[in-house]
Design a protein around this motif. Structure first.
Motif, PDB file in Angstrom:
ATOM      1  N   VAL A 107       0.871  -1.173   0.000  1.00 17.04           N
ATOM      2  CA  VAL A 107       0.000   0.000   0.000  1.00 17.04           C
ATOM      3  C   VAL A 107       0.913   1.229   0.000  1.00 17.04           C
ATOM      4  CG1 VAL A 107      -0.300  -0.048   2.519  1.00 17.04           C
ATOM      5  CG2 VAL A 107      -1.966   1.137   1.110  1.00 17.04           C
ATOM      6  N   CYS A 108       0.616   2.188  -0.877  1.00 14.52           N
ATOM      7  CA  CYS A 108       1.478   3.365  -1.027  1.00 14.52           C
ATOM      8  C   CYS A 108       0.828   4.637  -0.495  1.00 14.52           C
ATOM      9  CB  CYS A 108       1.875   3.546  -2.493  1.00 14.52           C
ATOM     10  SG  CYS A 108       2.852   2.164  -3.128  1.00 14.52           S
ATOM     11  N   LYS A 109      -0.486   4.692  -0.510  1.00 11.85           N
ATOM     12  CA  LYS A 109      -1.180   5.825   0.090  1.00 11.85           C
ATOM     13  C   LYS A 109      -1.397   5.523   1.570  1.00 11.85           C
ATOM     14  CE  LYS A 109      -3.223   7.622  -4.056  1.00 11.85           C
ATOM     15  NZ  LYS A 109      -3.613   6.780  -5.180  1.00 11.85           N
ATOM     16  N   LYS A 110      -1.996   6.453   2.296  1.00 10.85           N
ATOM     17  CA  LYS A 110      -2.276   6.205   3.716  1.00 10.85           C
ATOM     18  C   LYS A 110      -3.197   4.998   3.844  1.00 10.85           C
ATOM     19  CE  LYS A 110      -4.226   8.423   7.826  1.00 10.85           C
ATOM     20  NZ  LYS A 110      -3.266   7.855   8.729  1.00 10.85           N
ATOM     21  N   GLU A 160      -8.449  -1.824   3.625  1.00 13.84           N
ATOM     22  CA  GLU A 160      -9.465  -1.583   2.587  1.00 13.84           C
ATOM     23  C   GLU A 160      -8.878  -1.055   1.280  1.00 13.84           C
ATOM     24  OE1 GLU A 160     -13.454  -0.224   3.768  1.00 13.84           O
ATOM     25  OE2 GLU A 160     -12.498   0.433   5.628  1.00 13.84           O
ATOM     26  N   ASN A 161      -7.627  -0.575   1.295  1.00 13.03           N
ATOM     27  CA  ASN A 161      -7.069   0.035   0.074  1.00 13.03           C
ATOM     28  C   ASN A 161      -5.734  -0.571  -0.356  1.00 13.03           C
ATOM     29  OD1 ASN A 161      -5.808   1.250   2.351  1.00 13.03           O
ATOM     30  ND2 ASN A 161      -5.348   3.105   1.178  1.00 13.03           N
ATOM     31  N   PRO A 162      -5.675  -1.908  -0.510  1.00 10.24           N
ATOM     32  CA  PRO A 162      -4.446  -2.493  -1.046  1.00 10.24           C
ATOM     33  C   PRO A 162      -4.230  -2.036  -2.484  1.00 10.24           C
ATOM     34  CG  PRO A 162      -6.186  -4.113  -1.111  1.00 10.24           C
ATOM     35  CD  PRO A 162      -6.739  -2.908  -0.391  1.00 10.24           C
ATOM     36  N   GLU A 163      -2.976  -1.827  -2.860  1.00 13.28           N
ATOM     37  CA  GLU A 163      -2.680  -1.404  -4.234  1.00 13.28           C
ATOM     38  C   GLU A 163      -2.050  -2.528  -5.053  1.00 13.28           C
ATOM     39  OE1 GLU A 163      -0.904   2.578  -4.454  1.00 13.28           O
ATOM     40  OE2 GLU A 163      -1.571   2.862  -2.384  1.00 13.28           O
ATOM     41  N   ILE A 164      -1.140  -3.255  -4.418  1.00 12.87           N
ATOM     42  CA  ILE A 164      -0.476  -4.378  -5.093  1.00 12.87           C
ATOM     43  C   ILE A 164      -0.675  -5.612  -4.225  1.00 12.87           C
ATOM     44  CG2 ILE A 164       1.738  -5.301  -5.909  1.00 12.87           C
ATOM     45  CD1 ILE A 164       2.599  -2.293  -6.194  1.00 12.87           C
ATOM     46  N   PRO A 212     -11.221  -0.497  -5.554  1.00 11.50           N
ATOM     47  CA  PRO A 212     -10.843   0.665  -6.359  1.00 11.50           C
ATOM     48  C   PRO A 212      -9.337   0.964  -6.361  1.00 11.50           C
ATOM     49  CG  PRO A 212     -12.806   1.160  -5.082  1.00 11.50           C
ATOM     50  CD  PRO A 212     -12.313  -0.179  -4.610  1.00 11.50           C
ATOM     51  N   SER A 213      -8.642   0.740  -5.250  1.00 12.42           N
ATOM     52  CA  SER A 213      -7.214   1.072  -5.156  1.00 12.42           C
ATOM     53  C   SER A 213      -6.310   0.028  -5.815  1.00 12.42           C
ATOM     54  CB  SER A 213      -6.811   1.199  -3.681  1.00 12.42           C
ATOM     55  OG  SER A 213      -7.099  -0.019  -2.992  1.00 12.42           O
ATOM     56  N   PHE A 214      -6.830  -1.164  -6.072  1.00 10.91           N
ATOM     57  CA  PHE A 214      -6.027  -2.291  -6.579  1.00 10.91           C
ATOM     58  C   PHE A 214      -5.563  -2.028  -7.998  1.00 10.91           C
ATOM     59  CE2 PHE A 214      -6.259  -6.679  -8.589  1.00 10.91           C
ATOM     60  CZ  PHE A 214      -5.043  -7.132  -8.080  1.00 10.91           C
ATOM     61  N   ARG A 215      -4.229  -2.116  -8.219  1.00 12.75           N
ATOM     62  CA  ARG A 215      -3.699  -1.774  -9.539  1.00 12.75           C
ATOM     63  C   ARG A 215      -2.657  -2.742 -10.079  1.00 12.75           C
ATOM     64  NH1 ARG A 215       1.270   0.762  -8.516  1.00 12.75           N
ATOM     65  NH2 ARG A 215       1.492   1.555  -6.392  1.00 12.75           N
ATOM     66  N   GLU A 216      -2.232  -3.710  -9.268  1.00  9.74           N
ATOM     67  CA  GLU A 216      -1.207  -4.639  -9.748  1.00  9.74           C
ATOM     68  C   GLU A 216      -1.338  -5.971  -9.008  1.00  9.74           C
ATOM     69  OE1 GLU A 216       3.659  -4.569 -10.166  1.00  9.74           O
ATOM     70  OE2 GLU A 216       2.550  -2.701 -10.274  1.00  9.74           O
ATOM     71  N   TYR A 217      -1.299  -7.048  -9.789  1.00 12.42           N
ATOM     72  CA  TYR A 217      -1.436  -8.402  -9.230  1.00 12.42           C
ATOM     73  C   TYR A 217      -0.210  -9.198  -9.640  1.00 12.42           C
ATOM     74  CZ  TYR A 217      -4.164 -12.573  -7.784  1.00 12.42           C
ATOM     75  OH  TYR A 217      -4.638 -13.694  -7.151  1.00 12.42           O
ATOM     76  N   VAL A 218       0.423  -9.829  -8.668  1.00 15.04           N
ATOM     77  CA  VAL A 218       1.648 -10.579  -8.926  1.00 15.04           C
ATOM     78  C   VAL A 218       1.418 -12.026  -8.516  1.00 15.04           C
ATOM     79  CG1 VAL A 218       4.125 -10.749  -8.483  1.00 15.04           C
ATOM     80  CG2 VAL A 218       3.009  -8.495  -8.477  1.00 15.04           C
ATOM     81  N   LEU A 219       1.620 -12.949  -9.462  1.00 15.05           N
ATOM     82  CA  LEU A 219       1.466 -14.385  -9.218  1.00 15.05           C
ATOM     83  C   LEU A 219       2.829 -15.035  -9.354  1.00 15.05           C
ATOM     84  CD1 LEU A 219      -1.762 -14.901 -11.355  1.00 15.05           C
ATOM     85  CD2 LEU A 219      -1.623 -14.812  -8.868  1.00 15.05           C
ATOM     86  N   ASP A 248     -10.392   0.054 -15.945  1.00 14.63           N
ATOM     87  CA  ASP A 248     -11.286  -0.885 -15.256  1.00 14.63           C
ATOM     88  C   ASP A 248     -11.511  -2.153 -16.071  1.00 14.63           C
ATOM     89  OD1 ASP A 248     -11.533   0.673 -13.033  1.00 14.63           O
ATOM     90  OD2 ASP A 248     -13.430   1.589 -13.622  1.00 14.63           O
ATOM     91  N   ALA A 249     -11.461  -2.028 -17.378  1.00  8.81           N
ATOM     92  CA  ALA A 249     -11.762  -3.175 -18.240  1.00  8.81           C
ATOM     93  C   ALA A 249     -10.524  -3.851 -18.821  1.00  8.81           C
ATOM     94  CB  ALA A 249     -12.670  -2.730 -19.385  1.00  8.81           C
ATOM     95  N   GLU A 250      -9.358  -3.268 -18.605  1.00  6.61           N
ATOM     96  CA  GLU A 250      -8.167  -3.779 -19.286  1.00  6.61           C
ATOM     97  C   GLU A 250      -6.990  -3.927 -18.326  1.00  6.61           C
ATOM     98  OE1 GLU A 250      -5.877  -2.929 -23.528  1.00  6.61           O
ATOM     99  OE2 GLU A 250      -7.090  -1.362 -22.621  1.00  6.61           O
ATOM    100  N   TRP A 251      -6.394  -5.124 -18.361  1.00  8.44           N
ATOM    101  CA  TRP A 251      -5.223  -5.439 -17.552  1.00  8.44           C
ATOM    102  C   TRP A 251      -4.149  -5.990 -18.481  1.00  8.44           C
ATOM    103  CZ3 TRP A 251      -5.017  -5.133 -12.044  1.00  8.44           C
ATOM    104  CH2 TRP A 251      -6.210  -4.684 -11.453  1.00  8.44           C
ATOM    105  N   LEU A 252      -2.910  -5.599 -18.250  1.00  5.72           N
ATOM    106  CA  LEU A 252      -1.792  -6.047 -19.076  1.00  5.72           C
ATOM    107  C   LEU A 252      -0.927  -7.013 -18.281  1.00  5.72           C
ATOM    108  CD1 LEU A 252      -0.174  -5.687 -21.753  1.00  5.72           C
ATOM    109  CD2 LEU A 252       1.133  -3.910 -20.569  1.00  5.72           C
ATOM    110  N   SER A 253      -0.705  -8.195 -18.841  1.00  9.83           N
ATOM    111  CA  SER A 253       0.060  -9.239 -18.154  1.00  9.83           C
ATOM    112  C   SER A 253       1.444  -9.386 -18.767  1.00  9.83           C
ATOM    113  CB  SER A 253      -0.692 -10.571 -18.264  1.00  9.83           C
ATOM    114  OG  SER A 253       0.083 -11.604 -17.704  1.00  9.83           O
ATOM    115  N   HIS A 254       2.463  -9.480 -17.897  1.00  6.66           N
ATOM    116  CA  HIS A 254       3.837  -9.743 -18.344  1.00  6.66           C
ATOM    117  C   HIS A 254       4.358 -10.936 -17.552  1.00  6.66           C
ATOM    118  CE1 HIS A 254       7.746  -8.418 -20.144  1.00  6.66           C
ATOM    119  NE2 HIS A 254       8.160  -9.270 -19.226  1.00  6.66           N
TER     120      HIS A 254
END
Length: 196
Positions: free
Chosen positions: A85-88, A102-106, A131-138, A154-160
């Motif tokens: 989490v990067c914000k408060k 409530e606000n995990p980002e990664i 809403p705060s979630f922006r990156e998923y790492v598996l 909201d509709a598009e995620w890019l996987s690398h």
């Protein structure tokens, strides 16, 4: 994983406060989390250390698998392997003294045979509603393979996907050596080779 009869959120937090094992809440169902294998545990430690070293001077912080997160839209409470989490941080505080982020980002999950399908599909779909979630790492615990999925909209995620061919992976703004993540991890068919 074992389930019981449907319970309220209040009953869940009462059970969680008294439990010796991690319990997740899925729309009224309680699911007891099984203990993890050595490779899974080791990867969580090496990855957390590498991320902490990268993030220690900035605003982001990393939390381990004891941090409960709230997924309101799915009526779930979950214990991911690692959370950034990067914000408060915003917490839902329960009367039992358990704070759910409530606000995990990664969110980072180390995959196992028993959880991989759930982590990739149902769990990811629920995480996307935060809403705060922006990156998923598996992270694979079977071979040197890390997938980083970033939110574009909201509709598009890019996987690398990073594999043995890649020296480094990128999580958030952190470049991490693949060898560091898998340092002293025993993968199927391979000996444990400490990083030099």
């Amino acid at each position: 994983m074992q389930t019981t009869t449907l319970v309220t959120r209040e009953e869940y937090f009462d059970l969680l406060a008294k439990s010796d094992v991690k319990l997740e809440y899925h729309s009224g169902e309680i699911i007891a989390m099984a203990g993890a294998q050595p490779a899974h545990n080791r990867i969580c430690i090496t990855l957390a250390r590498a991320l902490e070293n990268c993030l220690e001077s900035g605003s982001c912080m990393i939390l381990n698998s004891d941090q409960l997160i709230k997924i309101e839209e799915c009526q779930k409470y979950s214990f991911p392997d690692l959370v950034i989490v990067c914000k408060k941080p915003i917490y839902e505080k329960s009367p039992q003294g358990i704070d759910a982020l409530e606000n995990p980002e990664i969110i980072i999950e180390v995959l196992s045979d028993s959880t991989e399908s759930y982590d990739r599909l149902e769990k990811f779909d629920c995480y996307k509603t935060i809403p705060s979630f922006r990156e998923y790492v598996l992270v694979s615990s079977k071979k040197k393979k890390v997938e980083v999925i970033k939110k574009l909209s909201d509709a598009e995620w890019l996987s690398h996907t990073y594999t043995e061919k890649d020296e480094k992976i990128l999580i958030n703004e952190c470049y991490i050596l693949l060898a560091d993540i898998y340092n002293k991890v025993e993968l199927p068919g391979q000996e444990i080779i400490p990083a030099s």
